[in-house]
Design an enzyme around this catalytic site. Structure first.
Site, short mmCIF file in Angstrom:
data_model
loop_
_atom_site.label_atom_id
_atom_site.label_comp_id
_atom_site.label_asym_id
_atom_site.label_seq_id
_atom_site.Cartn_x
_atom_site.Cartn_y
_atom_site.Cartn_z
CE1 TYR A 57 -3.33 -2.68 0.05
CE2 TYR A 57 -4.38 -1.46 1.81
CZ TYR A 57 -4.41 -2.48 0.88
OH TYR A 57 -5.51 -3.27 0.79
CE LYS B 112 2.15 -18.10 2.64
NZ LYS B 112 1.54 -19.30 3.26
CG ASP C 249 -1.42 -19.40 4.69
OD1 ASP C 249 -0.77 -19.00 5.67
OD2 ASP C 249 -0.96 -20.25 3.89
CG ASP D 34 -7.59 -3.05 3.63
OD1 ASP D 34 -8.59 -2.84 4.34
OD2 ASP D 34 -7.47 -2.59 2.48
#
Length: 390
Positions: free
Chosen positions: A128, A199, A256, A280
Site C-alpha cells: 500500500y 507470510k 493464511d 486490511d
C-alpha cells in the site's frame, strides 16, 4: 474544550458524520467536556475540483491533532489514489487500530462466541506504499530488466510490455513502530496476547524481516513467547523502552493459517499485529465475525495526529436516504473520546450504543432480524435513541 477537525466525506458520510457528532457531543457534555468542531469539506467532488486533498484540510488536522472522518469515495482502477492512504502517509499515521467486538443484538453466526479482537495494522509500508509501475511504460521495462539482471533466484518471465510492478517495502523502523504500538495497546487495555502475522515462509526478506523485528520488540517489552525457540538469536530492540508486557504472550501465525484460525476459533485471539495489506483483509474478516462493517470502528494514529474513521466505505447508492447504520463511525467517535482522555464519556457512549442495539427497537434495517422490518428507523433516529440512552 477539545478542538477537532470534522471531515463529513461524501456518499453516506455527511449523514453519519452528523449523527456521530450529535452522539459524541451528548456523551462529552454529559461529563463536563466540550468539542469545538472545525468542519472541513473533503468529498470526492471537492478533491476532483481542487486536484487533491485541499491544503486547508491538512492544515486543520495538523493544527488540531485530532480528526473525525466520514468515508470518502475512492475511484476503482482509475482517478486519484485513496484519500485514506494519502492522509496516513502525509501525516505519518503509521498505526491503524480496528477493534472488532461482539455487541449483543447484532446478528452474526458467532453470536454465542465471545469475539473481542483488535487489529493493529502497519499503515505506511507494504504494497500500500503505492510504489507502482504501469505495464508497457519504459521505466517499468527498465525495472524488470534490472530485477532480472540481479535476482538470485526467480525471474520475471512475462513480457515487460504486459507486466505491471508493485514494490513491497518492509523496514526495521516501520515494523518497530507498529509492534511497539501493539504491545503498548495490549498493556494499556489489559489484553493478554499479541499475535504477529505475515507470510515469512514465502517472502523471506520482507516478511522475514517483519518477524525478526516483532520478536525483538516482544523481547524488549518482556513479553512471554509461545515458543521459546523463537527467541533464539534475537536481541531485544534497544530503541523500545518503557513498556512492561510481562503479562502478555507473544504468538506468531502465517496469514493464511490465521484466516482459518479466526473462522474456527476467534475467541482464542486478542491483539492481531500485522502488515498493511494483510491488516486490511483481516479487518474485514474480523468485522464479519461480529456482524459486518456497520459495527467496525477504526483509528489511524501517529506521533503528531490521529484520525478516527469507520472501516466501511462511502456507499454512494444510499446517500441522502437517512438509512445506513451509523454505529461504526459512532464507535470511532468513542475511540476518539478515549484518545482525548475523556474516558467516562467514551464508556458512556459505548454503553449507550450497546443498550440501543441490544434492545433492537430503534435500530437501522441491517440490525433487524428481518431487513424489511417496517419498524426499522433511520440514521438520525438511531442517533436520537443513543443520545436518549446517554
Amino acid at each position: 474544550m477539545h478542538k477537532v477537525t470534522l471531515i463529513p466525506g461524501d456518499g453516506v458520510g455527511p449523514e453519519i458524520a452528523q449523527a456521530t457528532r450529535r452522539c459524541v457531543d451528548a456523551a462529552i457534555e454529559a461529563h463536563g467536556g466540550k468539542i469545538d468542531w472545525d468542519e472541513q469539506a473533503c468529498g470526492i467532488e471537492v478533491i476532483e475540483a481542487e486536484g487533491g486533498v485541499p491544503d486547508r484540510v491538512m492544515e486543520s488536522i495538523r493544527k488540531n491533532g485530532v480528526a473525525l472522518k466520514a468515508p470518502i469515495t475512492t475511484p476503482i482502477g482509475k482517478g486519484f489514489r485513496s484519500v485514506n492512504v494519502f492522509l496516513r502517509q502525509e501525516l505519518g499515521l503509521y498505526a491503524c487500530i480496528r477493534p472488532c467486538k461482539q455487541y449483543k443484538g447484532v446478528r452474526t453466526m458467532y453470536e454465542n462466541v465471545p469475539v473481542d479482537l483488535v487489529v493493529v495494522r502497519e499503515n505506511t509500508e507494504d504494497l500500500y506504499a503505492g510504489v507502482e509501475f504501469r505495464a508497457g511504460e519504459q521505466p517499468t521495462n527498465e525495472i524488470i530488466e534490472a530485477i532480472n539482471d540481479r535476482a538470485p533466484g526467480k525471474k520475471i518471465n512475462t513480457p515487460p510490455a504486459e507486466t505491471g510492478i508493485s514494490i513491497k517495502p518492509i523496514s526495521h523502523p516501520g515494523t518497530r513502530n507498529i509492534a511497539r504500538e501493539a504491545f503498548k495497546y495490549a498493556v494499556d487495555n489489559g489484553r493478554k496476547t499479541v499475535t504477529s502475522i505475515c507470510k515469512a515462509n514465502i517472502m523471506k526478506f520482507t516478511d522475514g524481516l517483519w518477524y525478526d523485528r516483532t520478536r525483538a520488540v516482544a523481547l524488549a517489552c518482556g513479553a512471554q513467547f509461545e515458543w521459546e525457540e523463537e527467541k533464539e538469536g534475537v536481541e531485544p530492540d534497544a530503541e523500545v523502552t518503557g513498556i512492561d508486557a510481562s503479562g502478555v504472550k507473544y504468538n506468531e501465525r502465517l496469514i493464511d493459517n490465521m484466516c482459518m484460525q479466526l473462522v474456527q476459533k476467534p475467541e482464542l485471539y486478542d491483539v492481531l499485529l500485522t502488515e498493511n495489506l494483510y491488516g486490511d483483509i483481516l479487518s474485514d474478516l474480523c468485522a464479519g465475525l461480529v456482524g459486518g462493517l456497520g459495527v467496525a470502528p477504526g483509528s489511524n494514529i501517529g506521533p503528531d495526529a490521529a484520525i478516527f474513521e469507520a472501516t466501511h466505505g462511502s456507499a454512494p447508492k444510499y446517500a441522502g436516504q437517512n438509512k445506513v447504520n451509523p454505529t461504526a463511525l459512532i464507535l470511532s467517535g468513542k475511540m476518539m473520546l478515549a484518545h482525548l482522555g475523556e474516558h467516562k464519556a467514551a464508556d458512556a457512549l459505548d454503553a449507550a450504543v450497546a443498550k440501543v442495539i441490544e434492545e433492537g427497537k430503534h435500530v437501522t434495517y441491517d440490525l433487524k432480524a428481518d431487513r424489511n422490518d417496517p419498524t426499522a428507523v433511520g440514521t438520525s433516529e438511531m442517533a436520537d435513541a443513543i443520545i436518549a440512552a446517554i
